[in-house]
Design a protein around this motif. Structure first.
Motif, short mmCIF file in Angstrom:
data_model
loop_
_atom_site.label_atom_id
_atom_site.label_comp_id
_atom_site.label_asym_id
_atom_site.label_seq_id
_atom_site.Cartn_x
_atom_site.Cartn_y
_atom_site.Cartn_z
N ALA A 293 -47.97 -57.72 -13.27
CA ALA A 293 -48.36 -57.99 -14.66
C ALA A 293 -49.44 -59.05 -14.78
O ALA A 293 -49.47 -60.02 -14.02
N ARG A 294 -50.32 -58.86 -15.76
CA ARG A 294 -51.36 -59.85 -16.08
C ARG A 294 -50.96 -60.56 -17.36
O ARG A 294 -50.32 -59.97 -18.24
N LEU A 295 -51.39 -61.82 -17.46
CA LEU A 295 -51.06 -62.62 -18.64
C LEU A 295 -52.23 -62.66 -19.62
O LEU A 295 -53.36 -62.96 -19.24
N MET A 296 -51.94 -62.41 -20.89
CA MET A 296 -52.95 -62.61 -21.94
C MET A 296 -52.42 -63.63 -22.96
O MET A 296 -51.22 -63.74 -23.18
N HIS A 297 -53.35 -64.37 -23.55
CA HIS A 297 -52.99 -65.37 -24.56
C HIS A 297 -54.26 -65.68 -25.34
O HIS A 297 -55.34 -65.81 -24.77
N ALA A 298 -54.14 -65.80 -26.66
CA ALA A 298 -55.33 -65.94 -27.50
C ALA A 298 -55.84 -67.38 -27.61
O ALA A 298 -56.88 -67.61 -28.21
N MET A 299 -55.08 -68.34 -27.03
CA MET A 299 -55.49 -69.75 -27.09
C MET A 299 -55.58 -70.26 -28.53
O MET A 299 -55.81 -69.46 -29.42
N THR A 308 -46.47 -71.63 -18.28
CA THR A 308 -46.56 -72.69 -17.27
C THR A 308 -47.95 -72.75 -16.64
O THR A 308 -48.68 -71.74 -16.59
N ASP A 309 -48.30 -73.93 -16.14
CA ASP A 309 -49.57 -74.11 -15.41
C ASP A 309 -49.72 -73.07 -14.31
O ASP A 309 -50.80 -72.51 -14.11
N ASP A 313 -53.03 -70.86 -14.32
CA ASP A 313 -54.08 -71.16 -13.36
C ASP A 313 -54.03 -70.21 -12.16
O ASP A 313 -54.82 -70.36 -11.22
N GLY A 314 -53.12 -69.25 -12.18
CA GLY A 314 -52.98 -68.32 -11.07
C GLY A 314 -53.75 -67.04 -11.29
O GLY A 314 -54.45 -66.88 -12.30
#
Lengths: 339, 339, 339
Positions: A293-299, A308-309, A313-314
């Protein structure tokens, strides 16, 4: 972007204002602009920006977008206190509002080539705010395209970048599984990003699983529309109170904090409810339940609270790509709306 | 401006970030741009500007500089309240800061071609503020050049214009004497201009005499570096508590108010100490002690407190030339950093 | 726009700063720019804008104007608290003002190609504010053209658009009748638009009838000048306390609220006086007294207080045309002042 009547400009209030063909064309153009960032397609054009709430990413990416295409943005809300506009028709304007939105919209339409609006919901009643009355009034009276820079219900500019990112990451997003997971935040965002992403992902043909604690249901009207899109597209939509069940087998985890509509207008209740769900954080252990799985986030992201960091950052993180795509997708949109 | 690693942008945090060759090249370009002010070297480029303190000269001259080269500036701090950024690594962000500088810097680096930052020192402890932690964090995380628009320690944009002015005024500045004299002001400036000018003048080969009342010593680390530059360049550096002794024989008198680092964080003590030195004004009588001395000042000037009208409006004054050179020197800098 | 001395830039403080020939040339250019809106006549040029009061129409139309001609505006008053400028000559600046207007004007003149200023009258005494001291100080010290964006006495940018609209609407405005009628508003505007319009209409050869309740007389010096222009041009100027008598036979009704100079500096008296004249509204019945009369208004408009919806949204209204002409006329002005 054809319009029905010659007089009616094409607005961009929600992503669904674009037909499937328009969306495809626009994202093709976005990909080309990502490869060759500058041209003079919008030379001497300007977009007026109305911020009734603060903004960083949206404002800067729109300013940079216009600049890279030869045009510019004009901030309309700075240095003026004349922004308490009347919206009711036929009223005797002997109160505080010095101008009617009808007149402001008509005049500004003669100075700029589009109007981008970030409305400020009143925050008292979801039944009222869900109507997006402020941006609707601008769309009704403006004679140039109106662009929604994040209303109570929708954040179509974010959804546009999100779809671009999905298409870049997966050759064929259709058939993939996206988990839209509520995450804890001491100051949650609105539901607009979740709403726009939900409809957009289903329309792209993804199966969507939405996970949130009790009391954080999305708007019922939006959910109805989502079910109807899922039916039409033959994709699945499920709601769960269990983040891990949603993430299991997902190709994308979209993390987002949002406020409780049940507690809308009641910050104390909202804070109490949130406080009981501080463990809703996306970490490596949970990401590992997905299918690569890939992470998405709109900030913006509150690190180690929302995600988590280690995840951010991964190699699973798509968040900077998403943010960068704001610029490219908006350049394509502006190129089409203002041509 | 080559960089060691392909990934590390060249920053401009202090004037000494430029090699001697880079400085010479840049000021040659500045002189050419002064003669022919406009070109399209920076077409479609943008500089994001972060002002955590107000600014007039620096902001306007940077905006004009970008415009004359075909690009533009984007103000990042206006219309947003999201600027309380987290700077600590690995922290759980459940406090006030909604975003980490690492993320803000990474995202903004995808929208703009350089970031210009004017940090706001906390003003409590010189031991802390002298580290310039805020701009260092931006430089660490940004993927585009970071330009210092006046930090606690350094004001390299002013120093760049000052060196340009010295070279214009004296065919060979080396060997000339510059008096850097503290002057009284009811609201003194920071030490940054004095620090940057001190190193820059010594590096140009000028002999420097610094005059100030007791308790207004410059930063000890900067003075150590200044002594080492003076040694290297074979120039002289002296400190004195007597303005007239400093000015005697000087070819340039650089007047500047600065706050007492001894009283840093204690405005009452600072005001008391300053109040005892109201006679530290540059006037014609003192200027006449120099060797056909010219007056420099970084502005704004409190007339007849820091320097008398007679000197400012007379033939000895270089202050408007200095201010004008801000524009030309910055255009050269931007042309090099953003190309 | 020739200037007497090579060193003195041509300012635009009042419309009468333009000769008849300059005005004709400028409005011819405005008409051409209305047909072909963009060119690169002002490439790389910039106008610095100083707003000591808020602005919407003026600011946005100037920003759009510069953009459509290849240049840009630079906002000088944002993000700085250093705007309490000293204006007295020879003073010892040990008070609050950190900079003299003489120095600010000189320095800014080296960064931008023109300075547009919207001063903030003190609002205590008309005898003082009528002198327009703030903008005069800028004009005295600037080395680039200074443009008045609405002072206590004059709003020449509005008058320029008004004359353009009159010439567009009537092939020959001379000999027509214009009624300048005071209208009620809970927050009246200043007299500047009325003053500039009055002189401009007479100079265009229109007969002017000014109607207002007792105590709303315009500035006596302006009225003296208006009588002298009327004599020169052979047009008529009358004052009346009866709106209907003024409108009778008029080809243009120019509605405007303005504050009482008799009550200047005394808001309570002003509100009481205004409150007795709430019936001073322009409606269809009154418009029908004219000779196929058209409505003009400089906006913002309080609908159904100053003018009724029926008139504003009907075929008599020229208000949106006027507002649009702000843009075109200003582009012509900037093209001439900055070339």
């Amino acid at each position: 972007m054809a319009t029905d009547a010659a007089r009616t400009p094409q607005h961009f209030i929600r992503l669904e204002d674009l037909t499937r063909e328009q969306l495809d064309d626009l994202l093709d153009l976005a990909a080309r602009l990502k490869a060759r960032p500058t041209n003079d397609a919008l030379l001497a054009k300007s977009v007026g920006m109305l911020f009734f709430r603060g903004s960083l990413r949206t404002r800067v990416s729109l300013e940079a977008a216009m600049n890279q295409l030869g045009g510019r943005t004009i901030e309309l809300t700075a240095a003026s206190d004349a922004w308490e506009l009347e919206t009711r028709e036929g009223t005797v304007m002997d109160g505080r509002a010095p101008e009617h939105v009808r007149d402001a919209a008509a005049v500004l339409s003669t100075y700029v080539d589009a109007l981008a609006v970030r409305p400020a919901p009143e925050g008292q009643s979801w039944d009222i705010d869900r109507r997006d009355a402020q941006i609707s009034a601008w769309a009704k009276h403006a004679r140039v395209p109106v662009i929604n820079m994040d209303s109570a219900q929708w954040h179509p500019l974010q959804a546009l970048a999100d779809v671009m990112t999905l298409r870049e990451t997966f050759k064929r997003p259709a058939g993939r599984k996206l988990a839209l997971v509520w995450v804890h935040s001491p100051r949650p965002a609105s539901v607009s990003v979740a709403h726009s992403l939900l409809l957009a992902a289903l329309r792209e043909g993804l199966d969507v699983s939405v996970a949130h604690p009790a009391g954080f249901d999305l708007d019922e009207g939006v959910l109805d529309e989502a079910r109807s899109v899922a039916n039409e597209r033959g994709t699945s939509l499920e709601m769960t109170g269990d983040m891990e069940s949603a993430v299991r087998g997902a190709h994308v985890v979209y993390a987002r904090s949002w406020e409780s509509l049940a507690d809308y207008g009641n910050p104390t209740l909202g804070a109490n409810r949130r406080g009981r769900h501080a463990e809703w954080t996306v970490d490596e252990r949970r990401m590992a339940l997905g299918d690569d799985a890939r992470l998405m986030h709109a900030m913006p992201i509150r690190r180690n609270v929302e995600v988590t960091d280690e995840v951010l950052d991964g190699p699973r993180s798509l968040v900077y790509e998403q943010a960068a795509n704001r610029l490219h997708a908006q350049k394509a949109l502006l190129s089409r709306l203002l041509r």
